[in-house]
Structures are given as C-alpha cells and as structure tokens.
Design an enzyme around this catalytic site. Structure first.
Site, PDB file in Angstrom:
ATOM      1  N   ASP A 176     -26.014  -6.303  34.202  1.00  0.00           N
ATOM      2  CA  ASP A 176     -26.343  -7.071  32.998  1.00  0.00           C
ATOM      3  C   ASP A 176     -26.519  -6.157  31.785  1.00  0.00           C
ATOM      4  O   ASP A 176     -27.130  -6.563  30.785  1.00  0.00           O
ATOM      5  CB  ASP A 176     -27.626  -7.875  33.218  1.00  0.00           C
ATOM      6  CG  ASP A 176     -27.350  -9.218  33.886  1.00  0.00           C
ATOM      7  OD1 ASP A 176     -26.172  -9.531  34.101  1.00  0.00           O
ATOM      8  OD2 ASP A 176     -28.319  -9.936  34.189  1.00  0.00           O
ATOM      9  N   ASP A 237     -33.569   1.182  41.134  1.00  0.00           N
ATOM     10  CA  ASP A 237     -34.216   2.458  41.437  1.00  0.00           C
ATOM     11  C   ASP A 237     -34.527   2.622  42.920  1.00  0.00           C
ATOM     12  O   ASP A 237     -35.237   3.557  43.302  1.00  0.00           O
ATOM     13  CB  ASP A 237     -35.495   2.597  40.620  1.00  0.00           C
ATOM     14  CG  ASP A 237     -36.491   1.476  40.896  1.00  0.00           C
ATOM     15  OD1 ASP A 237     -36.052   0.314  40.943  1.00  0.00           O
ATOM     16  OD2 ASP A 237     -37.695   1.764  41.067  1.00  0.00           O
ATOM     17  N   ASP A 329     -38.627 -13.862  43.083  1.00  0.00           N
ATOM     18  CA  ASP A 329     -38.697 -13.473  44.487  1.00  0.00           C
ATOM     19  C   ASP A 329     -39.782 -14.253  45.230  1.00  0.00           C
ATOM     20  O   ASP A 329     -39.567 -14.773  46.329  1.00  0.00           O
ATOM     21  CB  ASP A 329     -38.946 -11.966  44.606  1.00  0.00           C
ATOM     22  CG  ASP A 329     -40.007 -11.475  43.632  1.00  0.00           C
ATOM     23  OD1 ASP A 329     -40.686 -12.307  43.000  1.00  0.00           O
ATOM     24  OD2 ASP A 329     -40.161 -10.251  43.494  1.00  0.00           O
TER      25      ASP A 329
END
Length: 573
Positions: A176, A237, A329
C-alpha cells in the site's frame, strides 16, 4: 462444553473466592465507613456565610477557608469517595483476573503442558518424499506493508525462505506504499525472488481504504488466494524462521475444528533502550500469561494480527476481513470464535519482530489497540450474548475477562486511582483511601507480573512508573473507542528502524527537522506539573498521609517521557 473450559471457570471462581476470603480475614474490606467523611454543607450555612461576607461582619479570608472546608467535606469528598470505592471494586476485578491467568500459566509451565496434549500434531513430511509433497496443503503467505523502506527486504526474504514445497506455497506482497520510490524498490525485490524460482505475487491498490484490513481483504480476492487452504500473515517487520510452517500448519491439517495457530513474538531490539526493555515486559506478560491461559482453557485468545496461520474457510465463514475497527485482527478472532472455531497458541514457535523505538510511536500503537479493543466490545457484546455455537462459560470469559476487564477496567481503574484520586487526596483529608487498595493490590499485581519475569526484576520499578504513565493514554483511548469519540479510526503505521544496519543497498530516509510539539509531549509535561504540585503540598502538609515520594517519582516519570527521554544513554543499554 470441554474439560478445559470447566477447569478454567472453576479456577477463576477459586481465585475470586480466595481474594474475598483474604480481604475479609485481615479486615481489609470495610464498606461500613460512610461515604461522606465530613458534615454536609447546608443551604442555610451557605447563605449565612454569604451575608456575613457582604455586610462586612466576618473576616473574608477566614470565611473563604471555612467555605472551602465545608465544600470539601460536604461535596467533593463524598463524590470522590464514591469514585474510590468504584476503583476498589475494579481493582479487585483486576487482581482476580491477573491471579487467575498467572496460576493457569504457571500450572501449564509446571506440568509441561503443550498444545499437542489437546490437539493432534504430526509432521507432514514422511519417508516417501514424493508422497509427502503431495499431502502438503497450498499455503498463501501474506505480507501487508506501507512505505516499509527499512524492513521490506528482511520480511520478503524471510517469507521466501520458508521450508515448504515450492509448488505448494505462494508469497503475496500487499504493498500500500504511497512513495513511488519505495514502491519501485519493493516491486524489484519481488521480481528478484521470482527470478530465483519463488512463487511470489506483488499486489497493489489504488487507495488505502480499510488500511491493513482492506489490503488483506483485497488480497484474498485473487484466484490463487481462493485456492489456498491456509493463510499465513506476517507484518512487514516480522521474520519467521524457515521451519515456521512445518511447526504450525500440522495443527490445522490434523484438527478440522482449529481455525488459527498463533506463534509468539520475539524482538531484535529489546535491549536497545529502557523503553524497549519495558515494552518487552509488557509483551512477554501478554504472550506468557494471557495468550497461554486463553489457549489452555477456552481455546480462545486474540489474534495478534501477525505471526499466525489461518484456515481460509474459517476466515470466509466468519465474514472475512472488516475495517470497522482499528483492531481487525481481534475482530476476526471474535467472529470466528462465535462460529465455533478454536485457536491454538504455540509459545515455543517464535517470530522475530521489532519494537517501536520511540515513545510517540509506542503511544500511537497502544492508542490504536486500546481504542479498537474497547470499540469492538461495544460492537460485539450483543453478538457474543446471542451466539449459539459458543458455550456459556466461553461467553462469560469473552465478555468479562477478554473485553471488560482487559480493555476497559484495566486502564480506567489504574489511571483514575493512581494518577487522579491519589494525588488529589493529599488536599482532601476527609477522603478515605483504604491501604489494601492503594498498597496491597498494586503489590500483588507487581508480584504476579514479576513472577514470569525473574530476569527483569531490576527493571520492575521503571516498568511500574512507565505503565502508570501509559494508563493515561490507554484510558483516553478506551473511552474514545467505547464512546466513539473523534480520532477513533486514526491509523498511523509504526515507523521501523530495521536490524540490518550494514546493508548499504537500502537507502535511508532523510531526516526532517522536528517542530517543538513533535519533540515534546505536552500532556505528559502538564501531568508532571500537577503531580509535582500535589507532592510538594503533601510534603509541606502531609498530615496522616505521606504519598509525596511516590508522587515525585511519578511526576519525574511523566516529565522524562514528556521530554521524550526513553533511556537511550549507554548506562541503560
């Protein structure tokens, strides 16, 4: 209703009964004390005082002080006393919740309990390599990213090096990025791995609608994604070990009722500063205690958004990814649970990641999680109550422990009691603060936390002060989510530093000159002034209470974090 759920409920009731019995036995609980410690201010007395001041028959200064005492005893003290008892009740709820989770966690560790005891696990690779390869399911690995210049190579490389048959795995990079330069670098990196024989797909969108949830949803619309049986998700990450899929996917293959396998996070920069050390304690408690307890008893916990593998069918049955909150989530995890799916937490599988390296980045992350969790509670409470595929015990656990205590009570009680009521109480001697509430309960919570972090006992004082500062941020976030206030859907991606500093091929972003409001945190500085004033007043007129040492330390913590000092000097490394 399973044995784990029944055992968890009985253990929770035992913890609550033990807490009440201990309080009663030592005489700590005494609600017979009146809410108002002084005589109420009557209308006639107020009128008499006003007439005396106007006609000059009384000393104005003495009358002002007398009026303050009367108002303080008759109005302020009773109101604050109600708040005190409310905080005491919430503090007991916190203690029971923390003790319960810790007992389950310690019990799991003591008996050597493993997820394999409850769910079947067998390796997928057999003696016959060709036959084994045919039985490997198709796995999609999704990596959502947004302008991840510092870590994009690390995450893509880790995903492409996962041990799995090359024809049974697809790596999907959901980029994105809005910076054309970074976007081009990511696409080139994908092409390099494709030239090495990796089945990698590079996907972009025309807008960032829905942020991460929107990207994941768009990624699942691809034909190859629909054909995948399982989906592994890693933030930009995160760097999984090569055997990650080999250790997690078998739980899904051999247990058709399992929807999610969640791994634990580890950190590449946890010793960089005092800030990252304190963060590690926070996350370790979450994974070692909360996730472990939820998995061992109710087979339910919150998906951490990354380092997990989902069953594709479960995602679709739960309604797919939604962007109605900033915790997509957790939203998916709750909806999947209400459909009857179960989760498995594997704490011995760890995935390297990066902790926020600045205080402001950590605050933004915590605001997003805290506000999103409280907002989801508001949206999902009714759905949990009426769910038909979930046992009553699991519903109670979800509503009480998972949502109410952790998302609302925890930040609210701690902030109001220790950062507002306790400092103000030094100026209101009529206010009664029970010792068991302001001393014993924090002591128990500290012990419960430290018991799972014996190597970090020297960090505990800093952790206590830091968490006290963070309660202000988390309470504001929780109220924002619960009441749907302005700023609810803010999403600022946590800036990464990366741990491969010797990679000269990755250009660094140019540093921009920060304004004063970006270099300091005015809310923390304002709170430090308030605490210093209360501490100084208590030192000069301490009376029967002596909280000034704690207030000075807490004021110093607010001041240092207000000035963005996070312990980066060499003595803290």
């Amino acid at each position: 209703m399973e044995a784990g759920e029944i055992g968890g409920a009985l253990l929770f009731l035992l913890a609550a009964a033990a807490a009440i019995a201990a309080a009663v036995s030592v005489g700590a609980v005494d609600f017979s004390r009146p809410l108002a410690a002084g005589a109420p201010l009557g209308f006639q007395q107020a009128v008499s005082w006003l007439i005396g001041v106007l006609d000059g028959t009384s000393s104005a200064a003495a009358d002002v002080y007398g009026a303050w005492v009367a108002v303080r005893a008759g109005v302020i003290a009773p109101v604050l006393q109600v708040a005190v008892w409310a905080c005491m009740v919430m503090s007991v709820m916190l203690v029971v919740e923390a003790v319960y989770n810790s007992v389950v966690s310690l019990g799991v560790k003591a008996i050597g309990w493993r997820p394999e005891w409850r769910f079947k696990w067998e390796p997928l690779d057999g003696a016959d390599e060709e036959k084994g390869r045919a039985h490997y399911p198709l796995v999609l690995v999704q990596i959502p990213m947004y302008n991840e210049l510092e870590v994009y190579k690390l995450s893509i490389a880790a995903a492409c090096e996962l041990q799995w048959p090359k024809d049974r795995i697809i790596v999907q990079v959901l980029d994105d990025s809005t910076d054309p330069f970074i976007k081009n670098l990511v696409e080139l990196e994908c092409e390099n791995w494709a030239n090495k024989g990796v089945n990698i797909k590079y996907a972009t969108r025309t807008s960032r609608k829905g942020f991460k949830a929107g990207a994941l949803k768009k990624g699942m619309e691809c034909d190859y994604a629909r054909q995948s049986e399982y989906i592994a998700i890693f933030d930009a990450d995160f760097q999984p070990e090569p055997d990650f899929l080999l250790r997690t996917v078998p739980f899904l293959v051999h247990n058709p009722e399992v929807a999610l396998v969640q791994a634990r996070w580890s950190f590449v920069n946890d010793t960089t500063s005092l800030l990252t050390r304190v963060q590690k304690m926070f996350f370790d408690y979450h994974f070692k205690v909360e996730q472990e307890a939820g998995s061992a008893t109710f087979a339910f916990f919150s998906f951490n958004g990354t380092a997990g593998v989902w069953r594709t069918v479960a995602i679709k049955e739960a309604g797919g990814w939604k962007d109605r909150t900033t915790v997509e989530d957790m939203d998916l995890a709750v909806r999947a649970t209400l459909k009857g799916w179960k989760f498995v937490y594997v704490g011995d599988v760890r995935v390297k990641s990066e902790l926020p390296s600045t205080y402001k980045a950590y605050c933004r992350q915590q605001f997003r999680w805290s506000s999103g969790g409280a907002h989801l509670f508001r949206k999902m409470a009714k759905d949990v109550l009426v769910a038909k595929d979930v046992s009553l015990l699991k519903k109670s656990y979800m509503l009480y422990s998972f949502f109410l205590v952790r998302r609302v009570i925890a930040p609210t009680a701690a902030c109001i009691l220790y950062n507002i009521i306790l400092p103000v109480s030094v100026t209101i001697p009529e206010l009664y603060l029970p010792v068991w509430g302001v001393a014993y309960i924090p002591m128990v919570l500290t012990i419960v936390t430290a018991i799972r972090h014996p190597k970090n006992l020297h960090i505990m004082p800093f952790w206590i002060l830091f968490e006290s500062v963070m309660t202000v941020r988390r309470m504001r976030a929780a109220l924002t989510g619960l009441l749907e206030l302005d700023g609810l859907n803010q999403w600022v991606v946590t800036k990464k530093v990366g741990n491969d500093l010797e990679d000269s091929e990755v250009p660094l972003l140019q540093k921009t000159r920060k304004r004063l409001r970006d270099r300091v945190n005015f809310p923390e500085i304002g709170f430090s002034v308030f605490l210093f004033l209360c501490a100084s007043y208590n030192l000069a007129f301490h009376g029967t209470t002596s909280y000034y040492i704690y207030l000075y330390l807490q004021g110093l913590a607010f001041l240092l974090l207000g000035l963005n000092f996070t312990g980066t000097c060499s003595c803290c490394q």
